[in-house]
Design an enzyme around this catalytic site. Structure first.
Site, PDB file in Angstrom:
ATOM      1  N   PHE A  68       0.813  -1.225   0.000  1.00 51.36           N
ATOM      2  CA  PHE A  68       0.000   0.000   0.000  1.00 51.36           C
ATOM      3  C   PHE A  68       0.840   1.265   0.000  1.00 51.36           C
ATOM      4  CE2 PHE A  68       0.966  -0.098   4.527  1.00 51.36           C
ATOM      5  CZ  PHE A  68       1.102   1.253   4.832  1.00 51.36           C
ATOM      6  N   LYS A  87      -1.404  -6.834  -9.289  1.00 51.10           N
ATOM      7  CA  LYS A  87      -2.341  -7.002  -8.161  1.00 51.10           C
ATOM      8  C   LYS A  87      -1.885  -5.997  -7.102  1.00 51.10           C
ATOM      9  CE  LYS A  87      -3.080  -8.274  -4.508  1.00 51.10           C
ATOM     10  NZ  LYS A  87      -3.408  -7.291  -3.429  1.00 51.10           N
ATOM     11  N   GLU A 123      -5.095  -3.625  -1.858  1.00 46.63           N
ATOM     12  CA  GLU A 123      -6.535  -3.362  -1.814  1.00 46.63           C
ATOM     13  C   GLU A 123      -6.862  -2.119  -0.983  1.00 46.63           C
ATOM     14  OE1 GLU A 123      -4.720  -5.694  -0.503  1.00 46.63           O
ATOM     15  OE2 GLU A 123      -5.703  -6.856   1.064  1.00 46.63           O
ATOM     16  N   ARG A 124      -5.838  -1.561  -0.290  1.00 48.13           N
ATOM     17  CA  ARG A 124      -6.123  -0.394   0.555  1.00 48.13           C
ATOM     18  C   ARG A 124      -6.122   0.909  -0.237  1.00 48.13           C
ATOM     19  NH1 ARG A 124      -1.929  -2.474   4.998  1.00 48.13           N
ATOM     20  NH2 ARG A 124      -3.115  -4.263   5.684  1.00 48.13           N
ATOM     21  N   SER A 170       5.518  -6.992   3.078  1.00 50.67           N
ATOM     22  CA  SER A 170       6.117  -7.351   4.367  1.00 50.67           C
ATOM     23  C   SER A 170       6.864  -8.683   4.250  1.00 50.67           C
ATOM     24  CB  SER A 170       5.020  -7.438   5.424  1.00 50.67           C
ATOM     25  OG  SER A 170       4.091  -8.427   5.041  1.00 50.67           O
ATOM     26  N   CYS A 190       9.472   1.862   3.195  1.00 46.19           N
ATOM     27  CA  CYS A 190      10.361   0.726   3.469  1.00 46.19           C
ATOM     28  C   CYS A 190      11.782   1.212   3.699  1.00 46.19           C
ATOM     29  CB  CYS A 190      10.335  -0.241   2.301  1.00 46.19           C
ATOM     30  SG  CYS A 190      10.832   0.541   0.770  1.00 46.19           S
ATOM     31  N   GLU A 196       9.054  -4.281  13.017  1.00 44.43           N
ATOM     32  CA  GLU A 196       8.909  -3.203  12.038  1.00 44.43           C
ATOM     33  C   GLU A 196       7.618  -2.462  12.380  1.00 44.43           C
ATOM     34  OE1 GLU A 196       7.910  -4.228   7.969  1.00 44.43           O
ATOM     35  OE2 GLU A 196       8.826  -2.379   7.236  1.00 44.43           O
TER      36      GLU A 196
HETATM   37  P1  NAD Z   1       1.670  -6.632   2.929  1.00 42.57           P
HETATM   38  O1  NAD Z   1       2.727  -7.664   2.948  1.00 42.57           O
HETATM   39  O2  NAD Z   1       0.590  -6.710   3.943  1.00 42.57           O
HETATM   40  O3  NAD Z   1       0.901  -6.643   1.506  1.00 42.57           O
HETATM   41  C1  NAD Z   1       1.629  -6.651   0.300  1.00 42.57           C
HETATM   42  C2  NAD Z   1       0.773  -7.331  -0.764  1.00 42.57           C
HETATM   43  O4  NAD Z   1       0.520  -8.678  -0.370  1.00 42.57           O
HETATM   44  C3  NAD Z   1      -0.592  -6.673  -0.968  1.00 42.57           C
HETATM   45  O5  NAD Z   1      -0.868  -6.646  -2.340  1.00 42.57           O
HETATM   46  C4  NAD Z   1      -1.539  -7.583  -0.209  1.00 42.57           C
HETATM   47  O6  NAD Z   1      -2.829  -7.627  -0.777  1.00 42.57           O
HETATM   48  C5  NAD Z   1      -0.884  -8.942  -0.308  1.00 42.57           C
HETATM   49  N1  NAD Z   1      -1.136  -9.778   0.867  1.00 42.57           N
HETATM   50  C6  NAD Z   1      -1.314  -9.347   2.147  1.00 42.57           C
HETATM   51  N2  NAD Z   1      -1.529 -10.401   2.956  1.00 42.57           N
HETATM   52  C7  NAD Z   1      -1.457 -11.505   2.189  1.00 42.57           C
HETATM   53  C8  NAD Z   1      -1.588 -12.915   2.467  1.00 42.57           C
HETATM   54  N3  NAD Z   1      -1.819 -13.366   3.688  1.00 42.57           N
HETATM   55  N4  NAD Z   1      -1.458 -13.774   1.446  1.00 42.57           N
HETATM   56  C9  NAD Z   1      -1.213 -13.330   0.194  1.00 42.57           C
HETATM   57  N5  NAD Z   1      -1.089 -12.016  -0.111  1.00 42.57           N
HETATM   58  C10 NAD Z   1      -1.206 -11.113   0.862  1.00 42.57           C
HETATM   59  O7  NAD Z   1       2.405  -5.207   2.975  1.00 42.57           O
HETATM   60  P2  NAD Z   1       1.755  -3.773   3.126  1.00 42.57           P
HETATM   61  O8  NAD Z   1       1.257  -3.600   4.514  1.00 42.57           O
HETATM   62  O9  NAD Z   1       0.836  -3.481   2.000  1.00 42.57           O
HETATM   63  O10 NAD Z   1       3.058  -2.859   2.905  1.00 42.57           O
HETATM   64  C11 NAD Z   1       3.963  -2.552   3.910  1.00 42.57           C
HETATM   65  C12 NAD Z   1       5.124  -3.521   3.941  1.00 42.57           C
HETATM   66  O11 NAD Z   1       5.795  -3.528   2.689  1.00 42.57           O
HETATM   67  C13 NAD Z   1       6.189  -3.147   4.959  1.00 42.57           C
HETATM   68  O12 NAD Z   1       6.649  -4.310   5.586  1.00 42.57           O
HETATM   69  C14 NAD Z   1       7.274  -2.501   4.118  1.00 42.57           C
HETATM   70  O13 NAD Z   1       8.573  -2.532   4.686  1.00 42.57           O
HETATM   71  C15 NAD Z   1       7.198  -3.336   2.892  1.00 42.57           C
HETATM   72  N6  NAD Z   1       7.786  -2.676   1.742  1.00 42.57           N
HETATM   73  C16 NAD Z   1       9.011  -3.094   1.328  1.00 42.57           C
HETATM   74  C17 NAD Z   1       9.619  -2.469   0.263  1.00 42.57           C
HETATM   75  C18 NAD Z   1      10.978  -2.900  -0.213  1.00 42.57           C
HETATM   76  O14 NAD Z   1      11.405  -2.402  -1.225  1.00 42.57           O
HETATM   77  N7  NAD Z   1      11.673  -3.800   0.465  1.00 42.57           N
HETATM   78  C19 NAD Z   1       8.970  -1.408  -0.392  1.00 42.57           C
HETATM   79  C20 NAD Z   1       7.709  -1.024   0.045  1.00 42.57           C
HETATM   80  C21 NAD Z   1       7.121  -1.668   1.120  1.00 42.57           C
END
Ligand code: NAD
Length: 500
Positions: A149, A173, A176-177, A226, A281, A384
């Protein structure tokens, strides 16, 4: 209530699933839209459209493909304000911060505009008498991106311009937020002349992700999010025979040496820790103060944290907007309470922030928090938090600071504030982190380098965009050629071929 549709084969569509999720306005707490949650059949429809589009797109010329990128780049410039407002309205970040992510994402489109140069193969003349060798790279087919998101435009832009310019068809994909930015970019691609089906958006949550990970028609998956989900995506997608790049979470440390300019360091740490409400991130979440730097640093950081203006992202003068959800706000405020209970000093307390405007009374706001005397054993250090919380750790030497950073399971970004070239060199050679800033707190590489952390911040071995992006979305062929003259006598031996 507005419904946010999928975008498949050049049109908005409802897909087959009936589930939806609420999209909030984080500044007011109000529901502002419902986004459709795709199921496996919706993913399958998108893969079918993308596979069909791939047939023609992968045969189009490099010139045609880069022309689309030049047009997309221009459209991203012309529509920057509109897209920034769409991002701010769903994510909560300030409009200027959203512009920043568009500019950084656009850089990847600019990199893709120069694909003709970076995609060049190599040629070895006369490796044997009358024999030449050359190589070239070809697209994979249908590839997918699953994104977080916190950068609804930039992170997808790390992926799709390179995937598409190298001749693949792409299924995004998004989170969704804050799903609307993805659909807006789909329309920009359409205006840029991209054929239908080459760029598709399937909205959704776990069901859509699982369908992507298992679909036999998808060759590769790019994931950013994450760490637990990155590990899951990597495991599932590789088990289904796909190529995967999976970038995870972070806990970024900035080390401040006593010889650093404290005012300069505090300024940059404040922006790095509290910009975008800490939901980056590459946000700085831990400042490691070495020796005599600590007291002075904390004093300046506290002053600057108190000066931050918190408010809705579209109000001029706002430095920091709300968090993405009520749950995120509560998680961050709980973390501050637990840190206090575990012995940290809460120097600036962002909990329970009340804004003057009643319209924001139910917004997901929390103020900047500054925690001193944090130890590596505390939850606030180990987790985190992904919010506007900066933890100060005090150590005695640079070597001790490096050991702290290296012992942390994450390794996304890190920074050193110092006036010493020797210290900077020692730091950059010894630190086990992928992206390093010297007096630069948020060292996000330019698009012609690749972006990727170490350890739990990158699962597997594929950083994103830049040269690694080209490698990820293509596979190589090597051709060994001989054109014998009719009269030439060349014997074919039964031994393994050697060239002399
Ligand atoms: P998230 O992991 O909750 O979601 C990321 C994606 O995975 C979304 O599209 C979500 O719909 C999907 N998803 C969520 N739960 C899932 C599940 N149980 N099974 C399958 N798919 C699922 O992350 P977020 O809260 O949207 O974003 C924040 C996180 O992203 C933080 O941990 C941040 O550090 C990380 N991030 C990392 C980078 C990087 O370059 N390393 C960049 C941006 C964000």
């Amino acid at each position: 209530m507005k419904t946010i549709h999928h975008w498949i084969d050049g049109s908005p569509t409802t897909g087959t699933g009936s589930a939806t999720a609420t999209v909030f306005n984080p500044a007011t707490g109000a529901e502002q839209a419902r986004v459709l949650l795709g199921d496996s059949s919706t993913v399958d429809t998108a893969v079918t459209a993308a596979a069909r589009a791939f047939e023609a797109w992968s045969e189009s010329s490099l010139t045609q493909r880069t022309q689309v990128m030049f047009a997309l780049r221009q459209l991203l410039v012309e529509h920057e304000e509109e897209l920034a407002r769409i991002i701010s309205a769903e994510h909560g970040k300030t409009v200027d911060d959203a512009r920043g992510e568009i500019v950084r994402g656009r850089e990847v489109v600019e990199f893709a505009c120069g694909l003709g140069d970076v995609l060049k193969g190599s040629y070895s003349d006369q490796v044997s008498r009358g024999v030449d060798v050359h190589n070239f790279r070809q697209p994979l087919g249908v590839v997918a991106g699953i994104t977080p998101f916190n950068f609804p435009a930039m992170v997808p832009l790390w992926m799709h311009p390179i995937a598409i310019a190298t001749g693949n068809a792409f299924i995004l994909k998004p989170s969704e937020r804050d799903p609307s930015a993805a659909n807006f970019v789909a329309r920009l691609y359409e205006k840029a002349g991209l054929p239908d089906g080459v760029f598709n958006v399937v909205h959704g949550g776990k069901d859509a992700v699982d369908a992507i990970l298992a679909h036999p028609g998808i060759e590769a998956v790019s994931f950013v999010g994450s760490t637990p989900i990155a590990k899951y995506v990597h495991e599932q997608a590789t088990a289904h025979g796909k190529r995967v790049q999976a970038l995870g979470g972070a806990k970024n440390h900035a080390i401040v040496l006593p010889d650093a300019d404290l005012e300069f360091a505090a300024n940059h740490l404040t922006a790095g820790a509290y910009g975008s409400a800490g939901e980056r991130c590459m946000a700085v979440s831990v400042a490691v103060a070495v020796g005599g730097a600590a007291d002075g640093l904390v004093e300046v950081l506290a002053r600057k944290a108190r000066e931050i203006t918190v408010g809705p992202g579209d109000r001029p003068g706002t430095d920091m907007g709300p968090l993405i959800t009520r749950a995120a706000q509560q998680r961050v405020e709980n973390a501050v309470a637990i840190a206090a209970a575990q012995g940290a000093t809460v120097v600036v307390d962002g909990r329970g922030l009340k804004l003057d405007d009643p319209a924001q009374a139910d917004g997901f706001f929390t103020g900047p928090s500054l925690l001193d005397h944090v130890t590596t054993a505390m939850d606030a250090y180990q987790e985190e938090l992904f919010g506007p919380v900066l933890a100060i750790l005090r150590v005695d030497s640079l070597d001790e600071a490096i050991a702290v950073v290296n012992a942390n399971p994450y390794g996304n970004g890190t920074a050193l504030f110092t006036g010493s070239g020797e210290a900077a060199r020692r730091f950059q050679r010894r630190i086990k982190v992928g992206m390093i800033g010297i007096n630069v707190p948020v060292p996000v590489p330019m698009s012609y380098y690749s972006f990727g952390g170490w350890k739990d911040s990158l699962i597997g071995d594929h950083p994103i965009h830049g040269p690694e992006g080209i490698r990820f979305y293509t596979r190589p062929k090597v051709v060994t050629t001989r054109w014998p003259r009719a009269a030439q006598q060349i014997t074919a031996g039964f031994d393994f071929p050697t060239f002399d």
